[in-house]
Design a protein around this motif. Structure first.
Motif, short mmCIF file in Angstrom:
data_model
loop_
_atom_site.label_atom_id
_atom_site.label_comp_id
_atom_site.label_asym_id
_atom_site.label_seq_id
_atom_site.Cartn_x
_atom_site.Cartn_y
_atom_site.Cartn_z
N ILE A 90 0.92 -0.95 0.01
CA ILE A 90 -0.17 -0.01 -0.01
C ILE A 90 0.92 1.31 0.06
N PHE A 91 0.69 2.31 -0.94
CA PHE A 91 1.56 3.33 -1.01
C PHE A 91 0.85 4.57 -0.61
N GLN A 92 1.54 5.57 -0.38
CA GLN A 92 0.97 6.92 0.03
C GLN A 92 -0.07 7.36 -0.99
N GLU A 93 0.55 7.33 -2.41
CA GLU A 93 -0.48 8.06 -3.40
C GLU A 93 -1.21 6.99 -3.79
N PHE A 94 -1.84 5.94 -3.19
CA PHE A 94 -2.70 4.92 -3.52
C PHE A 94 -2.33 4.33 -4.93
N ASN A 95 -1.68 4.77 -5.90
CA ASN A 95 -1.16 4.17 -7.09
C ASN A 95 -2.32 3.10 -7.57
N LEU A 96 -3.52 3.88 -7.87
CA LEU A 96 -4.51 2.96 -8.41
C LEU A 96 -4.41 3.66 -10.03
N GLY A 147 -9.85 8.62 0.79
CA GLY A 147 -10.00 7.59 1.95
C GLY A 147 -10.50 6.40 1.12
N GLN A 148 -11.52 6.76 0.26
CA GLN A 148 -11.96 5.59 -0.49
C GLN A 148 -11.00 4.87 -1.52
N GLN A 149 -10.39 5.79 -2.12
CA GLN A 149 -9.27 5.24 -2.91
C GLN A 149 -8.35 4.23 -2.32
N GLN A 150 -7.75 4.72 -0.84
CA GLN A 150 -7.03 3.91 -0.13
C GLN A 150 -7.59 2.81 0.39
N ARG A 151 -8.83 2.82 0.60
CA ARG A 151 -9.43 1.56 0.75
C ARG A 151 -9.42 0.40 -0.47
N VAL A 152 -9.45 0.95 -1.50
CA VAL A 152 -9.52 0.34 -2.75
C VAL A 152 -7.93 -0.36 -2.76
N MET A 171 -1.24 6.32 5.22
CA MET A 171 -2.12 7.44 5.77
C MET A 171 -1.86 8.74 5.33
N GLY A 172 -0.46 9.09 4.49
CA GLY A 172 0.11 10.19 4.55
C GLY A 172 -0.71 11.27 3.66
N GLU A 173 -1.46 10.95 2.98
CA GLU A 173 -2.38 11.76 1.93
C GLU A 173 -3.69 12.11 2.32
N VAL A 174 -4.18 11.68 3.58
CA VAL A 174 -5.73 11.84 3.84
C VAL A 174 -5.64 12.81 5.11
N THR A 176 -7.02 13.44 9.24
CA THR A 176 -6.78 12.77 10.29
C THR A 176 -7.64 11.67 10.72
N GLU A 177 -8.85 12.26 10.37
CA GLU A 177 -10.05 11.41 10.68
C GLU A 177 -10.17 9.93 9.57
N THR A 178 -9.77 10.36 8.49
CA THR A 178 -9.65 9.19 7.61
C THR A 178 -8.51 8.51 7.81
N ALA A 179 -7.42 8.78 8.33
CA ALA A 179 -6.13 8.15 8.63
C ALA A 179 -6.35 7.41 9.64
N GLU A 180 -7.37 7.50 10.87
CA GLU A 180 -7.87 7.00 11.91
C GLU A 180 -8.50 5.78 11.45
N MET A 181 -9.70 5.99 10.31
CA MET A 181 -10.45 5.02 9.87
C MET A 181 -9.57 4.27 9.03
N LEU A 182 -8.61 4.41 8.29
CA LEU A 182 -7.87 3.49 7.53
C LEU A 182 -7.02 2.45 8.46
N LEU A 183 -6.45 3.08 9.39
CA LEU A 183 -5.54 2.27 10.54
C LEU A 183 -6.65 1.45 11.07
N SER A 184 -7.88 1.60 11.51
CA SER A 184 -8.67 0.68 12.35
C SER A 184 -9.15 -0.38 11.20
N LEU A 185 -9.32 -0.09 9.87
CA LEU A 185 -9.45 -1.29 9.01
C LEU A 185 -8.30 -2.16 8.81
N MET A 186 -7.26 -1.58 8.73
CA MET A 186 -6.04 -2.61 8.82
C MET A 186 -5.80 -3.41 10.17
#
Ligand code: ADP
Ligand code: MG
Length: 243
Positions: A90-96, A147-152, A171-174, A176-186
């Motif tokens: 998983i990269f900072q810039e999502f790379n989709l 946040g959705q792109q990073q979830r993809v 979580m570098g590009e989103v 704070t709230e989205t970063a927390e959510m991504l971390l919780s998912l992981m």
């Protein structure tokens, strides 16, 4: 046997006839099912360590063992195969890929692995549902929030059923709230599936939610803290005071 063992990992870059010691004899083990954060200032060697661990780059000296396999002894094709079977990124810039839908992006790593198409699609659906993106599978990246792109991208990292997921500032590009959510998912994926995570972050609050915080400084291992569960900041502070 640890999922990942770095042994005297050293990387020197040569730039304009100057040697940059990006990594200097880093030795550590990440056990199966661990959720570890890597922290350190910009330039401390975090990306270099992750790229070596992910077999994207060969170290100047030292060894990378994945599930006990000394990867330095393998040729490029074997390394690529091991990478695609065992490691998710998983990269900072999502790379989709912008022209592909969320579903197609998640399926992309399977294109090269020859995995069963139907089973892969089903797994991608399950992963996207787990990421809360059931309604977004046909959307392209531009139609999704950061946040959705990073979830993809997280779903994509898991499609090959890796044992190890490596994240370079995911979580570098989103915000704070989205970063927390991504971390919780992981963390949830880590808890439920025992996939091992090694995640670079410069955010100490996020790092405090890992099981373990690995500190790099000038390419060296500066500290390696266990975070007591539940991961409170008080717990980390106590450990920091000791170490
Ligand atoms: N391709 C490269 N060529 C030369 N120097 C590099 C290269 N990549 C990284 N470096 C240097 O290696 C050091 C560690 O970089 P990096 O691993 O990217 O650190 P971090 O991810 O912690 O910011 C830095 O001094 C950086 O400038
Ligand atoms: Mg970096």
């Amino acid at each position: 046997m640890p999922t990942l063992r770095l042994e005297g990992l050293t990387k020197h870059y040569v730039r304009a006839s100057q040697v940059v010691r990006a990594l200097d004899a880093v030795t550590l083990e990440i056990e199966q099912g661990e959720f570890a954060a890597v922290v350190g200032r910009s330039g401390s060697g975090k990306t270099t360590m992750l790229d070596c661990a992910g077999l994207l780059m060969r170290p100047t000296a030292g060894r990378v063992l994945l599930d006990g396999v000394d990867t330095g002894r393998l040729g490029e094709r074997e390394r690529a195969e091991l990478r695609s079977r065992r490691i998710g990124f998983i990269f900072q810039e999502f790379n989709l890929l912008p022209t592909l839908s969320a579903m197609e992006n998640v399926l992309l790593p399977l294109r090269y692995s020859g995995a069963d198409h139907r089973a892969g699609r089903r797994r991608a659906e399950v992963l996207l549902e787990e990421m809360g993106l059931a309604e977004r599978m046909g959307h392209r990246p531009a139609e999704l929030s950061g946040g959705q792109q990073q979830r993809v991208a997280i779903a994509r990292s898991l499609i090959g059923e890796p044992t190890l997921v490596l994240g370079d500032e995911p979580m570098g590009e989103v915000d704070t709230e989205t970063a927390e959510m991504l971390l919780s998912l992981m963390r949830r994926i880590n808890r439920e599936s025992r996939v091992t995570f090694l995640i670079v972050t410069h955010d100490l609050d996020l790092a405090a939610r890992a099981d373990r915080i690995i500190h790099l400084r000038d390419g060296r291992l500066d500290a390696d803290q266990r975070v007591e569960r539940p991961g409170t900041r008080a717990g980390v502070a106590a450990l920091a005071a000791v170490g």
